[in-house]
Design an enzyme around this catalytic site. Structure first.
Site, short mmCIF file in Angstrom:
data_model
loop_
_atom_site.label_atom_id
_atom_site.label_comp_id
_atom_site.label_asym_id
_atom_site.label_seq_id
_atom_site.Cartn_x
_atom_site.Cartn_y
_atom_site.Cartn_z
N ASP A 237 22.74 40.47 38.53
CA ASP A 237 21.99 40.96 39.69
C ASP A 237 21.63 42.44 39.55
OD1 ASP A 237 24.62 41.84 39.91
OD2 ASP A 237 25.08 40.61 41.65
N ASN B 110 33.84 38.88 50.66
CA ASN B 110 33.37 37.85 51.59
C ASN B 110 33.05 36.52 50.88
OD1 ASN B 110 31.01 38.40 50.23
ND2 ASN B 110 29.86 39.14 51.99
N HIS C 73 31.22 36.14 48.10
CA HIS C 73 29.94 36.02 47.38
C HIS C 73 30.15 36.07 45.87
CE1 HIS C 73 29.28 40.67 47.46
NE2 HIS C 73 29.47 40.34 46.20
N GLU D 286 25.06 35.66 49.07
CA GLU D 286 25.85 36.03 50.24
C GLU D 286 26.16 34.81 51.11
OE1 GLU D 286 27.18 38.83 50.36
OE2 GLU D 286 25.81 40.50 50.70
#
Ligand code: GLP
Length: 253
Positions: free
Chosen positions: A73, A142, A144, A149
């Site tokens: 990414d 979280n 991801h 996400e």
């Protein structure tokens, strides 16, 4: 809950031990297949791993001349030579220390105004390289992976995505701790891009990953925990240190 077939857990006493073992493993895989296609993450977690990989290269234990890399990414709006970009991170921690051929290093271009065509280009490049042989992943607090996400839905292929506040906060370190400077968008391999990799190793270390590790391994597959989709992959290893494994129930091994 027992973890599904295809998914194995490797526990290490410390993050340093996990990083060393992972570097040795990648070096061994590159020795076995010099044109290995690697998928690579950024973040604090892989820093030690990259340092170890660079050290092994320095010792002559591995030659990256023919290896190929694709990073997961990049921030949107960030030039490759901006010190806060993921590309610059990779240059600092790995690329400048080893003999990867610049033409075999692949990155999403965060400056490309037409993100959709940039993402399609990346998918084509991955396909042309024959797919990713070994994808190393980090894990967001979280849940991801890459920049996929948590949400009501996931995107299959490489795409532009909105970053959650939690993720922007987790990345603030690259921006001098200033949350408002962290970009709001990123481009990332999608969940299907990730699941198409032949083999996956997810590295998670530290107490703040313990809940995400438990959810990924021992709870149901949900778009609210993107990493839980790894349960669908036939060949995934989750490498954890003791603190990241702290919330796993005993049946996990
Ligand atoms: C970032 C990256 C992920 C990375 C994750 C964890 O947002 N996009 O690819 O795995 O955060 O980062 P860290 O290792 O710093 O906890």
């Amino acid at each position: 809950m027992t973890h599904p077939r295809g998914l194995t857990i490797r526990r290490f006493a410390t993050a340093v031990q996990a990083a060393r073992a992972l570097a040795r493993r990648v070096a061994r895989d590159v020795r076995a297949n010099p044109s290995l296609v690697l998928g690579l993450p950024t973040g604090r977690t892989p820093v030690l791993f990259y340092a170890e990989l660079a050290r092994l290269y320095g010792e002559g234990a591995v030659d990256f001349r023919r290896a190929v890399t694709f990073n997961l990414d990049e921030f949107v709006g960030m030039a490759a030579d901006d010190s806060r970009s993921y590309r610059a991170f990779m240059d600092r921690h790995l690329f400048s220390h080893v003999n990867l051929h610049p033409r075999r290093i692949h990155f999403l271009n965060g400056l490309e105004p037409d993100s959709a065509s940039e993402c399609r280009r990346y998918e084509r490049q991955i396909a042309r390289a024959g797919g990713i042989d070994l994808l190393i992943l980090g894990l967001g607090v979280n849940g991801h992976i890459g920049f996929n996400e948590p949400g009501a839905a996931l995107v299959a292929d490489t795409h532009k995505t909105v970053l959650t506040r939690a993720t922007r906060r987790a990345n603030a370190g690259l921006f001098g701790g200033h949350l408002r400077e962290v970009p709001g968008y990123a481009v990332s391999m999608g969940m299907a891009t990730i699941l198409r990799a032949r083999h996956i190793v997810l590295l998670a270390t530290g107490r703040n990953k313990a809940t995400a590790v438990r959810r990924l391994l021992q709870e149901r597959i949900t778009t609210r925990v993107p990493a839980s989709f790894l349960q669908l992959h036939p060949s995934v290893e989750v490498w954890v240190d003791q603190t990241a494994a702290a919330k796993l129930s005993d049946v996990a091994d």
